[in-house]
Design an enzyme around this catalytic site. Structure first.
Site, PDB file in Angstrom:
ATOM      1  CD  GLU A  12      35.663  40.471  37.285  1.00  0.00           C
ATOM      2  OE1 GLU A  12      35.751  39.487  38.149  1.00  0.00           O
ATOM      3  OE2 GLU A  12      35.716  40.151  36.150  1.00  0.00           O
ATOM      4  CB  THR A  86      36.593  39.318  41.614  1.00  0.00           C
ATOM      5  OG1 THR A  86      35.529  38.636  40.722  1.00  0.00           O
ATOM      6  CG2 THR A  86      36.565  40.771  41.378  1.00  0.00           C
ATOM      7  CE  LYS A 171      35.769  27.326  44.019  1.00  0.00           C
ATOM      8  NZ  LYS A 171      34.448  28.201  43.544  1.00  0.00           N
ATOM      9  CG  ASP A 172      39.920  32.251  37.912  1.00  0.00           C
ATOM     10  OD1 ASP A 172      40.050  30.737  37.904  1.00  0.00           O
ATOM     11  OD2 ASP A 172      40.474  32.929  37.331  1.00  0.00           O
ATOM     12  CG  MET A 173      34.233  30.813  38.318  1.00  0.00           C
ATOM     13  SD  MET A 173      32.320  31.276  38.263  1.00  0.00           S
ATOM     14  CE  MET A 173      31.678  30.062  37.086  1.00  0.00           C
ATOM     15  CD  GLU A 174      36.028  34.265  34.485  1.00  0.00           C
ATOM     16  OE1 GLU A 174      36.705  34.608  35.372  1.00  0.00           O
ATOM     17  OE2 GLU A 174      34.677  33.957  34.494  1.00  0.00           O
ATOM     18  CG  ASP A 197      34.294  34.594  47.416  1.00  0.00           C
ATOM     19  OD1 ASP A 197      34.087  35.336  46.302  1.00  0.00           O
ATOM     20  OD2 ASP A 197      34.359  33.668  47.334  1.00  0.00           O
TER      21      ASP A 197
HETATM   22  N1  ADE Z   1      35.142  34.760  41.574  1.00  0.00           N
HETATM   23  C1  ADE Z   1      34.932  35.484  42.840  1.00  0.00           C
HETATM   24  N2  ADE Z   1      34.832  34.727  43.944  1.00  0.00           N
HETATM   25  C2  ADE Z   1      34.919  33.390  43.339  1.00  0.00           C
HETATM   26  C3  ADE Z   1      34.871  32.177  43.850  1.00  0.00           C
HETATM   27  N3  ADE Z   1      34.676  31.909  45.142  1.00  0.00           N
HETATM   28  N4  ADE Z   1      34.666  31.230  43.188  1.00  0.00           N
HETATM   29  C4  ADE Z   1      34.865  31.106  41.798  1.00  0.00           C
HETATM   30  N5  ADE Z   1      35.022  32.375  41.215  1.00  0.00           N
HETATM   31  C5  ADE Z   1      34.958  33.280  41.920  1.00  0.00           C
END
Ligand code: ADE
Length: 234
Positions: A12, A86, A171-174, A197
């Protein structure tokens, strides 16, 4: 002005680091895993803080993002934090692969704690975002969406119901971890997210994410070029 990016994955950040020719400040955060790249753009200091790696892979997720954001704010004192990365998004909201969004809110979607007014509300987060986010998005022509954060790449039905209930779109993770730390210091936070996605598209998430990562990171880089120009010309 000092602009500080907090980014989870090398993929990224790399197009962006190369575009500006900014250099690693080796050992700056040692013994923490996060890494600092620094340079100058249009008279501003540009910092890029990466979460770092363990066992050869990027430290995605909230813990590493919190450590990186806390260290960045305490050591660098940026005027603004930009969480760039992302995300997953929803076809039903009109999202497309490699489309870049600006966040208009941020919360957690996988903290299921009972209680509407105390534990439940607190655990969902809903942290403040930089007040100039909407103006930036409008001027540069980006869509906006609410970032929701969890600790998994996949999406369980209980995640989806929280996302839907709160109008989540990205939707992410951070994101919410970065937002949490920024809220403690009252540091403005801007979210820049590129779609890898579609959570409701029917594809297997990791496969779709991997297939689109390069494309999404290219549009992310282009968006960040516009954003840096916008912020440094004001
Ligand atoms: N980063 C990229 N796509 C993701 C997803 N579907 N969920 C969480 N983090 C993401």
């Amino acid at each position: 002005m000092r602009i500080c990016y907090v980014v989870a994955m090398v993929a990224e950040a790399k197009p962006f680091i190369e575009r500006y020719g900014i250099k690693e400040v080796e050992g700056f955060f040692a013994p923490l895993p996060c890494l600092l790249y620094e340079g100058n753009v249009n008279g501003a200091i540009l910092d890029v803080v990466l979460n770092g790696q363990q066992q050869g892979s990027d430290l995605v997720g909230c813990e590493a993002a919190s450590v990186a954001t806390l260290s960045a704010i305490q050591r660098l004192h940026p005027d603004i934090i930009i969480n760039s990365g992302t995300c997953g998004a929803f076809r039903s909201n009109g999202a497309e692969i490699a489309e870049v969004y600006i966040g208009n809110g941020v919360m957690f979607h996988d903290r299921r704690v009972p209680g509407d007014d105390a534990w439940g509300t607190q655990s969902l987060g809903n942290y403040p975002i930089w007040e100039g986010s909407a103006q930036l998005a409008q001027t540069l022509g980006f869509k906006m969406g609410k970032v929701t954060t969890g600790s998994s790449l996949d999406m369980q039905p209980c995640d989806l119901s929280i996302i839907q209930e709160h109008g989540g779109e990205l939707k992410d993770m951070e994101g919410a971890a970065v937002g949490f730390v920024c809220s403690l210091f009252k540091t403005p936070i801007l979210y820049v997210k590129s779609v890898t996605d579609l959570c409701d598209g029917g594809a297997e998430t990791f496969e779709e994410f991997s297939r689109n990562l390069h494309h999404a990171c290219e549009t992310l880089k282009k968006a960040n070029e516009q954003i840096i120009e916008y912020l440094t010309q004001r």
